[in-house]
Motif scaffolding. Structure first.
Motif, PDB file in Angstrom:
ATOM      1  N   PRO A 132       0.822  -1.228   0.000  1.00 57.52           N
ATOM      2  CA  PRO A 132       0.000   0.000   0.000  1.00 57.52           C
ATOM      3  C   PRO A 132       0.846   1.262   0.000  1.00 57.52           C
ATOM      4  N   PHE A 133       0.809   1.990  -1.091  1.00 58.48           N
ATOM      5  CA  PHE A 133       1.529   3.245  -1.229  1.00 58.48           C
ATOM      6  C   PHE A 133       0.592   4.254  -1.865  1.00 58.48           C
ATOM      7  N   GLU A 134       0.080   5.183  -1.065  1.00 64.32           N
ATOM      8  CA  GLU A 134      -0.899   6.160  -1.544  1.00 64.32           C
ATOM      9  C   GLU A 134      -0.579   7.529  -0.949  1.00 64.32           C
ATOM     10  N   PRO A 135       0.482   8.161  -1.417  1.00 62.90           N
ATOM     11  CA  PRO A 135       0.827   9.482  -0.865  1.00 62.90           C
ATOM     12  C   PRO A 135      -0.263  10.497  -1.163  1.00 62.90           C
ATOM     13  N   GLU A 136      -0.517  11.341  -0.215  1.00 59.81           N
ATOM     14  CA  GLU A 136      -1.533  12.382  -0.363  1.00 59.81           C
ATOM     15  C   GLU A 136      -1.078  13.611   0.408  1.00 59.81           C
ATOM     16  N   PRO A 137      -1.610  14.779   0.089  1.00 58.41           N
ATOM     17  CA  PRO A 137      -1.228  15.978   0.845  1.00 58.41           C
ATOM     18  C   PRO A 137      -1.576  15.824   2.322  1.00 58.41           C
ATOM     19  N   LEU A 138      -0.747  16.402   3.175  1.00 62.15           N
ATOM     20  CA  LEU A 138      -1.048  16.368   4.590  1.00 62.15           C
ATOM     21  C   LEU A 138      -2.358  17.107   4.853  1.00 62.15           C
ATOM     22  N   PRO A 139      -3.257  16.529   5.638  1.00 59.53           N
ATOM     23  CA  PRO A 139      -4.530  17.201   5.897  1.00 59.53           C
ATOM     24  C   PRO A 139      -4.321  18.456   6.722  1.00 59.53           C
ATOM     25  N   PRO A 140      -5.179  19.460   6.544  1.00 63.39           N
ATOM     26  CA  PRO A 140      -5.050  20.669   7.360  1.00 63.39           C
ATOM     27  C   PRO A 140      -5.349  20.357   8.824  1.00 63.39           C
ATOM     28  N   VAL A 141      -4.554  20.926   9.715  1.00 66.66           N
ATOM     29  CA  VAL A 141      -4.724  20.726  11.152  1.00 66.66           C
ATOM     30  C   VAL A 141      -4.504  22.068  11.844  1.00 66.66           C
ATOM     31  N   GLY A 142      -5.484  22.500  12.622  1.00 65.62           N
ATOM     32  CA  GLY A 142      -5.353  23.741  13.363  1.00 65.62           C
ATOM     33  C   GLY A 142      -4.528  23.549  14.625  1.00 65.62           C
ATOM     34  N   PRO A 143      -4.280  24.647  15.356  1.00 62.56           N
ATOM     35  CA  PRO A 143      -3.467  24.561  16.577  1.00 62.56           C
ATOM     36  C   PRO A 143      -4.029  23.605  17.618  1.00 62.56           C
ATOM     37  N   ALA A 144      -5.336  23.426  17.630  1.00 65.02           N
ATOM     38  CA  ALA A 144      -5.945  22.533  18.613  1.00 65.02           C
ATOM     39  C   ALA A 144      -6.225  21.145  18.042  1.00 65.02           C
ATOM     40  N   GLY A 145      -5.843  20.902  16.783  1.00 65.33           N
ATOM     41  CA  GLY A 145      -6.114  19.618  16.145  1.00 65.33           C
ATOM     42  C   GLY A 145      -4.938  18.678  16.259  1.00 65.33           C
ATOM     43  N   ALA A 146      -5.132  17.471  15.705  1.00 61.42           N
ATOM     44  CA  ALA A 146      -4.073  16.462  15.712  1.00 61.42           C
ATOM     45  C   ALA A 146      -4.262  15.539  14.529  1.00 61.42           C
ATOM     46  N   ALA A 147      -3.159  15.133  13.914  1.00 59.61           N
ATOM     47  CA  ALA A 147      -3.201  14.208  12.788  1.00 59.61           C
ATOM     48  C   ALA A 147      -1.872  13.478  12.717  1.00 59.61           C
ATOM     49  N   VAL A 148      -1.914  12.280  12.105  1.00 53.93           N
ATOM     50  CA  VAL A 148      -0.687  11.508  11.894  1.00 53.93           C
ATOM     51  C   VAL A 148      -0.606  11.125  10.422  1.00 53.93           C
ATOM     52  N   THR A 149       0.610  11.089   9.907  1.00 54.38           N
ATOM     53  CA  THR A 149       0.866  10.678   8.535  1.00 54.38           C
ATOM     54  C   THR A 149       2.025   9.695   8.554  1.00 54.38           C
ATOM     55  N   TRP A 150       1.828   8.540   7.889  1.00 55.61           N
ATOM     56  CA  TRP A 150       2.872   7.512   7.860  1.00 55.61           C
ATOM     57  C   TRP A 150       3.777   7.738   6.664  1.00 55.61           C
ATOM     58  N   ALA A 151       5.028   8.102   6.934  1.00 53.66           N
ATOM     59  CA  ALA A 151       6.005   8.288   5.864  1.00 53.66           C
ATOM     60  C   ALA A 151       6.654   6.977   5.455  1.00 53.66           C
ATOM     61  N   GLY A 152       6.463   5.924   6.262  1.00 52.48           N
ATOM     62  CA  GLY A 152       7.048   4.619   5.985  1.00 52.48           C
ATOM     63  C   GLY A 152       7.872   4.136   7.156  1.00 52.48           C
ATOM     64  N   HIS A 153       7.940   2.805   7.314  1.00 56.64           N
ATOM     65  CA  HIS A 153       8.685   2.149   8.391  1.00 56.64           C
ATOM     66  C   HIS A 153       8.244   2.725   9.749  1.00 56.64           C
ATOM     67  N   ALA A 154       9.164   3.318  10.537  1.00 51.43           N
ATOM     68  CA  ALA A 154       8.781   3.903  11.822  1.00 51.43           C
ATOM     69  C   ALA A 154       8.758   5.420  11.771  1.00 51.43           C
ATOM     70  N   SER A 155       8.724   5.978  10.579  1.00 58.86           N
ATOM     71  CA  SER A 155       8.748   7.436  10.399  1.00 58.86           C
ATOM     72  C   SER A 155       7.327   7.967  10.270  1.00 58.86           C
ATOM     73  N   TRP A 156       6.932   8.778  11.231  1.00 55.67           N
ATOM     74  CA  TRP A 156       5.609   9.408  11.239  1.00 55.67           C
ATOM     75  C   TRP A 156       5.764  10.917  11.296  1.00 55.67           C
ATOM     76  N   VAL A 157       4.824  11.593  10.688  1.00 55.10           N
ATOM     77  CA  VAL A 157       4.675  13.035  10.875  1.00 55.10           C
ATOM     78  C   VAL A 157       3.484  13.204  11.812  1.00 55.10           C
ATOM     79  N   ILE A 158       3.761  13.557  13.043  1.00 53.17           N
ATOM     80  CA  ILE A 158       2.703  13.749  14.046  1.00 53.17           C
ATOM     81  C   ILE A 158       2.520  15.247  14.235  1.00 53.17           C
TER      82      ILE A 158
END
Length: 329
Positions: free
Chosen positions: A63-89
């Motif tokens: 599964p490889f489906e890169p997409e733009p990071l979703p918008p997140v405000g100062p009070a929001g939270a989101a995670v994006t899997w870059a692969g392996h153990a690399s996350w953008v939190i």
């Protein structure tokens, strides 16, 4: 084991916690003995260090489906899997990278079988980096060199020197159950059943573990790093309850006799999720590098089966593709 402490934050280009003196070795933290000569001889004799040819056939189907990071405000939270153990939190207004590995190849391992899910140039400004341990698939020098040297780095005890040698100026080293705060987000360093080594003579000279991020809204995101299954997960739930999302490894587990003590298999990852009492789970540590002998798609197949056997709500499993994101409500 050190008692829980709360480390104060800092303003300007200083570490969150001042450098400390650590033991020469953390071998006393091992929860199982490391393999000896006999085990290594058996591994060499069996030759079971990579999948057989049929286990690699599904690489194009990963599964490889890169997409733009979703918008997140100062009070929001989101995670994006870059692969392996690399996350953008992104949480509490911060962008945090976990174990960032953007390289195509790491030492001693074939090249990536899926590309990085987030282009480096598409990242927001990185507010902090957390490192679980010093193995090459979790601590990648070429990727670290891309970061500004003022980037706050939170690392296991003993690993700060590696970053300071590379002129990073805001390096915080923590022992298990210690924490530090950055702009309202609390970073707790928690135990894992693993080990560390980067060269021939530094086995267990630095600590290993996972990270719990608690944002000002009280949301908790747990990044396990690498771990075998064991009592640490129930202890984490006891000390830091109310976990919203657990990022848990499910791959690099075969042969089982060789890797059981340091890497969970998918069934054990489900047990760890139940021990943690988390609301959601997102699997990681698979579909990126070929590190062991299981077929490349087997981790997710077995995870789905174990999830169903446990009677868990399918909506609680966030099995993201590489490059995929989810927003924490």
């Amino acid at each position: 084991m050190a008692p829980p402490v709360a480390a104060a934050g800092a303003v300007g280009p200083r570490p969150l916690v001042r450098p400390r003196t650590w033991p020469r070795t953390f071998a006393d933290r091992l929860t199982a003995p490391l393999p000896g000569v006999r085990a290594m001889a058996r591994l060499a004799r069996e030759g079971a260090i990579r999948p057989r040819a049929e286990g690699l056939h599904d690489i194009p189907m990963l599964p490889f489906e890169p997409e733009p990071l979703p918008p997140v405000g100062p009070a929001g939270a989101a995670v994006t899997w870059a692969g392996h153990a690399s996350w953008v939190i992104r949480t509490g207004g911060l962008t945090v990278l976990t174990d960032p590995v953007w390289s195509r190849r790491i030492l001693g391992t074939p090249a990536r079988i899926t590309p990085v899910g987030v282009r480096w140039e598409d990242l927001p400004p990185v507010d902090a980096v957390v490192i679980s341990h010093n193995h090459y698939d979790h601590l990648d020098a070429p990727t670290i060199r891309r970061l500004p040297r003022t980037t706050p780095v939170l690392a296991p005890a003993g690993l700060g020197r590696w970053f300071r040698r590379r002129r990073f100026t805001r390096v915080t080293e923590l022992d298990w159950w210690e924490s530090a705060e950055l702009d309202g987000v609390r970073f707790h360093f928690v135990p894992a059943h693993h080990w560390s080594r980067r060269g021939l003579t530094d086995t267990c000279r630095t600590l290993w573990g996972g990270w719990m991020l608690t944002d000002p809204q009280g949301r908790r995101t747990y990044f396990a790093g690498d771990s075998g299954y064991g009592p640490c997960f129930a202890e984490i739930a006891d000390r830091l309850p109310g976990i919203d999302l657990a990022l848990l490894p499910i791959g690099a587990y075969a042969p089982r006799w060789w890797l059981r003590d340091v890497h969970m298999d998918p069934e054990e990852a489900v047990r760890a999720f139940l021990d943690l009492g988390a609301r959601h789970m997102a699997p990681m540590h698979w579909a990126t590098f070929v590190l062991s002998a299981e077929p490349v798609r087997e981790p997710l197949t077995r995870l789905h089966a174990a999830w169903e056997r446990a009677g868990l709500d399918r909506a609680r499993l966030w099995d993201l593709p590489v490059g995929g994101s989810r927003v924490l409500e």
